[in-house]
Enzyme design. Structure first.
Site, PDB file in Angstrom:
ATOM      1  N   GLU A  27       0.934  23.692  20.258  1.00  0.00           N
ATOM      2  CA  GLU A  27       1.259  23.346  18.870  1.00  0.00           C
ATOM      3  C   GLU A  27       0.474  22.118  18.407  1.00  0.00           C
ATOM      4  OE1 GLU A  27       2.231  24.430  16.205  1.00  0.00           O
ATOM      5  OE2 GLU A  27       4.336  23.984  15.754  1.00  0.00           O
TER       6      GLU A  27
ATOM      7  N   THR B  11      -1.651  24.053   8.343  1.00  0.00           N
ATOM      8  CA  THR B  11      -0.675  23.016   8.682  1.00  0.00           C
ATOM      9  C   THR B  11      -1.338  21.654   8.811  1.00  0.00           C
ATOM     10  OG1 THR B  11       0.724  24.621   9.811  1.00  0.00           O
ATOM     11  CG2 THR B  11       1.034  22.313  10.402  1.00  0.00           C
TER      12      THR B  11
HETATM   13  N1  HSE Z   1       7.316  19.928  10.298  1.00  0.00           N
HETATM   14  C1  HSE Z   1       6.013  20.495  10.240  1.00  0.00           C
HETATM   15  C2  HSE Z   1       5.374  20.141   8.907  1.00  0.00           C
HETATM   16  C3  HSE Z   1       6.102  21.986  10.398  1.00  0.00           C
HETATM   17  O1  HSE Z   1       6.066  20.235   7.904  1.00  0.00           O
HETATM   18  O2  HSE Z   1       4.204  19.800   8.880  1.00  0.00           O
HETATM   19  C4  HSE Z   1       4.775  22.674  10.353  1.00  0.00           C
HETATM   20  O3  HSE Z   1       4.963  24.029  10.633  1.00  0.00           O
END
Ligand code: HSE
Length: 330
Positions: A147, A200
């Site tokens: 991740e 992301t």
């Molecule tokens: N908490 C993370 C974000 C999740 O919001 O960047 C990403 O999938």
């Protein structure tokens, strides 16, 4: 070592087979409104499937990736390989080898925890092949290596619910401190994925660059505390009222076409609350029954369509099991 190491007890999430395993790891919705990087839940579907077998040579080999043209088979680049290698090292069998096939069954860059699902499936498959003794907390730690490679930072709010199932609070990352929260029986989740991609790592950069006012933090603190209380007391109205994010949602909303309209459509159709799933562009909404959830999903998809965006939907209860064996390809 992954995470905090052995905590005692096997994961028990995999049917051990002598030389070959198939592992399904579910999609996840994270943040859940106010809980940036600290709240997440598992969905029943979609999810990723990994087929794995022991090979004679040391190291990780990825034989194929289906369902995602943009992902390659370099085990040092693909998160499934990175997490699998972390699990081999954690188990003390780095001199052994695995052959993996990754079947992506969910969109990339969707806010559904795609990289987390692949990472969990890779690490869990190694755990199953080499003794079925990878405790869930260690599995989370190994999957976090994948991740982190994908998103630029090790956040556990997708990986942890993917492994554990249910709704999970991440109290701390180092050391990992994971708390499984109660899931009210009536709770239903609606995920609507508009067909646009949000990376992301990019969405996290937007947040990292921002300066926040103390009032924004205070608002989120109150909502997270209320959300946890609502899950413990089964108060769905309070739960919905707590799905409010003063920190991250305002920054990321422009990445989601028609965000305000879709959210309003969800609420008008009876949603308890609605916000961005992870880094988006998917939106999640909660409902208190199957029929309301279906109506909410209809309304959200219609609102996306009015903005000129096609979408997919996933509606159902929260997945309470997390990653596990799968004998037949779905
Ligand atoms: N908490 C993370 C974000 C999740 O919001 O960047 C990403 O999938």
């Amino acid at each position: 070592m992954c995470g905090t190491g052995y905590q005692g007890g096997a994961s028990g999430i995999i049917d051990r087979m002598p030389e070959r395993v198939r592992v399904f790891a579910p999609a996840t919705a994270s943040n859940l409104g106010p809980g940036f990087d600290v709240l997440g839940l598992a969905l029943e579907r979609p999810g990723d499937l990994v087929e794995a077998e022991i090979r004679d040579e040391p190291g990780v080999e990825i034989t194929e990736v289906t369902g995602a043209d943009s992902l390659g088979t370099d085990p040092n680049e693909n998160v499934v390989g990175i997490a699998a290698r972390a699990a081999l090292e954690h188990l003390g069998v780095a001199d052994r080898g695995v052959r993996l096939a990754l079947h992506k069954q969910m969109p990339l860059g969707s806010g559904l925890g795609s990289s987390a699902a692949s990472s969990v499936a890779g690490a869990a498959a190694v755990g199953a092949l080499f003794g079925d003794t990878l405790p869930k907390e260690a599995l989370v730690g190994c999957a976090l290596r994948g991740e982190a490679a994908a998103s630029g930072a090790p956040h556990a709010d997708n990986v942890a619910p993917c492994v554990l199932g249910g709704i999970v609070l991440i109290r701390g990352n180092d050391p990992l401190d994971l708390i499984r929260l109660p899931v009210p029986d009536a709770l239903r989740i609606v995920l609507v994925h508009p067909h646009v991609e949000v990376l992301t790592a990019e969405a996290r950069r937007l947040v990292a660059q921002h300066r926040f006012a103390i009032g924004q933090a205070v608002a989120n603190l109150g909502n997270i505390a209320a959300l946890v209380h609502a899950l413990h007391t089964g108060d769905l109205e309070l739960f919905g009222r707590s799905i409010s994010d003063a920190l991250v949602e305002p920054i990321r909303a422009p990445l989601v076409p028609g965000f305000a309209e879709v959210r309003q459509a969800a609420l008008d159709a009876g949603a308890l609350g609605c916000s961005i799933s992870g880094s988006g562009p998917s939106l999640f909404a909660f409902a208190g029954s199957d029929s309301t959830a279906a109506a909410v999903a209809d309304a959200m998809q219609a609102a996306f369509a009015a903005s000129g965006v096609a979408s997919d939907r996933y509606v159902g209860p929260v997945n309470r099991r997390g990653a596990g064996p799968q004998r037949e390809r779905s």
